[in-house]
Design a protein around this motif. Structure first.
Motif, short mmCIF file in Angstrom:
data_model
loop_
_atom_site.label_atom_id
_atom_site.label_comp_id
_atom_site.label_asym_id
_atom_site.label_seq_id
_atom_site.Cartn_x
_atom_site.Cartn_y
_atom_site.Cartn_z
N GLN A 52 0.83 -1.19 0.00
CA GLN A 52 0.00 0.00 0.00
C GLN A 52 0.87 1.25 0.00
O GLN A 52 1.99 1.25 0.53
N ALA A 53 0.36 2.31 -0.63
CA ALA A 53 1.07 3.59 -0.61
C ALA A 53 1.07 4.11 0.82
O ALA A 53 0.01 4.22 1.45
N ALA A 54 2.25 4.40 1.33
CA ALA A 54 2.38 4.81 2.73
C ALA A 54 2.73 6.29 2.82
O ALA A 54 3.37 6.86 1.94
N GLY A 55 2.30 6.91 3.92
CA GLY A 55 2.66 8.29 4.20
C GLY A 55 1.86 9.29 3.40
O GLY A 55 0.93 8.95 2.66
N ALA A 56 2.24 10.56 3.54
CA ALA A 56 1.56 11.65 2.84
C ALA A 56 1.81 11.56 1.34
O ALA A 56 2.86 11.07 0.90
N TYR A 57 0.85 12.00 0.57
CA TYR A 57 0.98 11.95 -0.89
C TYR A 57 2.12 12.85 -1.36
O TYR A 57 2.27 13.99 -0.91
N ARG A 58 2.91 12.32 -2.29
CA ARG A 58 4.02 13.07 -2.85
C ARG A 58 3.75 13.37 -4.32
O ARG A 58 3.31 12.50 -5.07
N LEU A 59 4.01 14.59 -4.69
CA LEU A 59 3.72 15.06 -6.04
C LEU A 59 4.61 14.37 -7.07
O LEU A 59 5.72 13.95 -6.76
N GLY A 60 4.09 14.30 -8.29
CA GLY A 60 4.83 13.71 -9.39
C GLY A 60 4.46 14.38 -10.70
O GLY A 60 3.49 15.15 -10.79
N ALA A 61 5.22 14.06 -11.74
CA ALA A 61 4.96 14.63 -13.06
C ALA A 61 3.55 14.29 -13.51
O ALA A 61 3.11 13.15 -13.43
N ARG A 167 -10.72 -12.83 -23.07
CA ARG A 167 -9.55 -13.65 -22.73
C ARG A 167 -8.94 -13.27 -21.39
O ARG A 167 -7.96 -13.87 -20.96
N ALA A 168 -9.49 -12.28 -20.72
CA ALA A 168 -8.81 -11.70 -19.55
C ALA A 168 -8.91 -12.57 -18.31
O ALA A 168 -9.91 -13.25 -18.07
N VAL A 169 -7.83 -12.53 -17.52
CA VAL A 169 -7.87 -13.05 -16.15
C VAL A 169 -8.49 -11.95 -15.29
O VAL A 169 -7.96 -10.85 -15.22
N MET A 170 -9.60 -12.25 -14.64
CA MET A 170 -10.34 -11.22 -13.92
C MET A 170 -10.09 -11.21 -12.42
O MET A 170 -10.44 -10.24 -11.74
N SER A 171 -9.50 -12.26 -11.90
CA SER A 171 -9.36 -12.38 -10.44
C SER A 171 -8.08 -11.76 -9.91
O SER A 171 -7.97 -11.49 -8.71
N THR A 172 -7.12 -11.50 -10.76
CA THR A 172 -5.84 -10.96 -10.31
C THR A 172 -5.16 -10.23 -11.46
O THR A 172 -5.50 -10.45 -12.63
N ALA A 173 -4.24 -9.36 -11.12
CA ALA A 173 -3.46 -8.62 -12.11
C ALA A 173 -2.16 -8.19 -11.43
O ALA A 173 -1.94 -8.48 -10.25
N SER A 174 -1.31 -7.50 -12.16
CA SER A 174 -0.10 -6.95 -11.55
C SER A 174 -0.09 -5.44 -11.73
O SER A 174 -0.75 -4.90 -12.63
N ALA A 175 0.64 -4.77 -10.85
CA ALA A 175 0.76 -3.31 -10.94
C ALA A 175 2.15 -2.89 -10.52
O ALA A 175 2.72 -3.46 -9.57
N VAL A 176 2.69 -1.93 -11.23
CA VAL A 176 3.97 -1.32 -10.86
C VAL A 176 3.66 0.00 -10.17
O VAL A 176 2.91 0.82 -10.70
N ARG A 177 4.22 0.18 -8.97
CA ARG A 177 3.92 1.36 -8.15
C ARG A 177 5.19 2.07 -7.73
O ARG A 177 6.19 1.44 -7.36
N THR A 178 5.15 3.40 -7.79
CA THR A 178 6.24 4.23 -7.27
C THR A 178 5.76 5.13 -6.14
O THR A 178 6.55 5.55 -5.31
N GLU A 179 4.45 5.44 -6.11
CA GLU A 179 3.90 6.34 -5.10
C GLU A 179 3.87 5.67 -3.73
O GLU A 179 3.35 4.57 -3.56
N GLY A 180 4.47 6.34 -2.73
CA GLY A 180 4.42 5.86 -1.37
C GLY A 180 5.25 4.62 -1.11
O GLY A 180 5.03 3.93 -0.12
N VAL A 181 6.21 4.33 -1.98
CA VAL A 181 7.06 3.14 -1.83
C VAL A 181 8.37 3.55 -1.19
O VAL A 181 8.97 4.57 -1.56
N ASN A 182 8.82 2.75 -0.23
CA ASN A 182 10.08 3.06 0.45
C ASN A 182 11.22 3.10 -0.56
O ASN A 182 11.40 2.18 -1.37
N GLY A 183 12.01 4.17 -0.50
CA GLY A 183 13.14 4.32 -1.40
C GLY A 183 12.77 4.92 -2.74
O GLY A 183 13.65 5.30 -3.51
N GLY A 184 11.47 5.00 -3.03
CA GLY A 184 11.04 5.60 -4.28
C GLY A 184 11.27 4.73 -5.50
O GLY A 184 11.03 5.17 -6.63
N LYS A 185 11.74 3.48 -5.31
CA LYS A 185 11.99 2.60 -6.45
C LYS A 185 10.70 1.87 -6.83
O LYS A 185 9.96 1.43 -5.96
N PRO A 186 10.45 1.70 -8.12
CA PRO A 186 9.23 1.00 -8.55
C PRO A 186 9.15 -0.42 -7.97
O PRO A 186 10.15 -1.13 -7.90
#
Length: 210
Positions: A52-61, A167-186
Motif C-alpha cells: 500500500q502507498a504509505a505516508g503523505a501523498y508526494r507530487l509527481g509529473a 480472454r482476460a484473467v479477472m481475479s488478479t493482475a499486476s501493478a507497478v507502483r512508485t507512489e508511497g514506496v520506500n526508497g522511491g523505487k518502482p
C-alpha cells in the motif's frame, strides 16, 4: 463358489461397496496435482502483494496543483508539474515539486518568497486538483492512461478502460507502483479487483490460458 468370486465379495464388503483405497488415493493425488498446476499457471503466482502507498501523498509529473498565496492573489494559480518534476512559479522561476508533499511545497515557496524579500510573512497553501493518471495495459477493451481519482480500485480502472476482453484473467493482475514506496523505487506486485490504486500505477491485465 470359486476363489476369485469369494475374493471380490470380500473386498466389496470390506470397503462397503465403495471405491478401493488405491482409487481414492489416486483421485486425491490427481486433484492435488491439478490444483498445483492451476496455481502455477496463475500469471501472478510468483509476485508478492502490492504494498500500500504509505505516508503523505508526494507530487509527481502530471499532477496539477492549485497554489494560493494569501498575501498576493496575483501569485495564486493552477500549475502543472512538468515531466522534469518542476513548476514555473511567478517571481521565483523553476521550483522542484516532484517528490515533495503539497505541504512541503507550500513551506518551500513561503521560505523562498520571504528569503528573497518578495513578500512579508507570506502564507501559501497547495492542494492537488488533478492527479497524474494510472495506466491500464493488457486484456482490456481500451488500454491506455486514465485520470486517477481517490478511491480508485483495479475494478473501477478496468471499467474506465471499457471492461475486460473475453480472454482476460479477472481475479488478479499486476501493478507497478512508485507512489508511497520506500526508497522511491518502482515495485511490481499482484493486485485483486478490490485493491486500491495510487496515482501513476501501471496495471497489467493478463490473458488466461484456458
Amino acid at each position: 463358489m470359486k476363489e476369485s468370486e469369494r475374493m471380490q465379495k470380500a473386498n466389496f464388503f470390506e470397503w462397503g461397496g465403495g471405491a478401493k483405497p488405491i482409487t481414492i488415493i489416486g483421485n486425491i493425488v490427481g486433484g492435488c496435482f491439478l490444483f498445483s498446476a492451476l496455481v502455477a499457471c496463475s500469471p501472478t503466482h510468483d509476485l508478492a502483494p502490492l504494498p500500500q502507498a504509505a505516508g503523505a501523498y508526494r507530487l509527481g509529473a502530471g499532477d496539477q496543483v492549485r497554489i494560493i498565496t494569501y498575501n498576493d492573489p496575483q501569485l495564486s494559480n493552477t500549475f502543472l508539474v512538468s515531466d522534469s518534476g518542476n513548476i514555473a512559479f511567478p517571481l521565483i522561476g523553476i521550483v522542484k515539486a516532484a517528490g515533495d508533499t503539497p505541504q512541503g511545497l507550500a513551506d518551500e515557496l513561503s521560505d523562498i518568497l520571504k528569503t528573497r524579500g518578495l513578500l512579508y510573512k507570506p502564507s501559501v497553501s497547495v492542494e492537488v486538483v488533478q492527479y497524474r493518471p494510472v495506466f491500464i495495459l493488457g486484456e482490456v477493451s481500451r488500454p491506455g492512461q486514465y485520470q486517477y481519482t481517490p478511491g480508485m480500485t483495479m475494478q473501477s480502472a478496468v471499467a474506465l478502460a471499457g471492461g475486460y476482453t473475453y480472454r482476460a484473467v479477472m481475479s488478479t493482475a499486476s501493478a507497478v507502483r512508485t507512489e508511497g514506496v520506500n526508497g522511491g523505487k518502482p515495485v511490481n506486485g499482484k493486485i485483486t479487483p478490490e485493491t486500491l490504486l495510487a496515482p501513476g500505477d501501471v496495471v497489467t491485465i493478463y490473458e488466461r490460458y484456458f
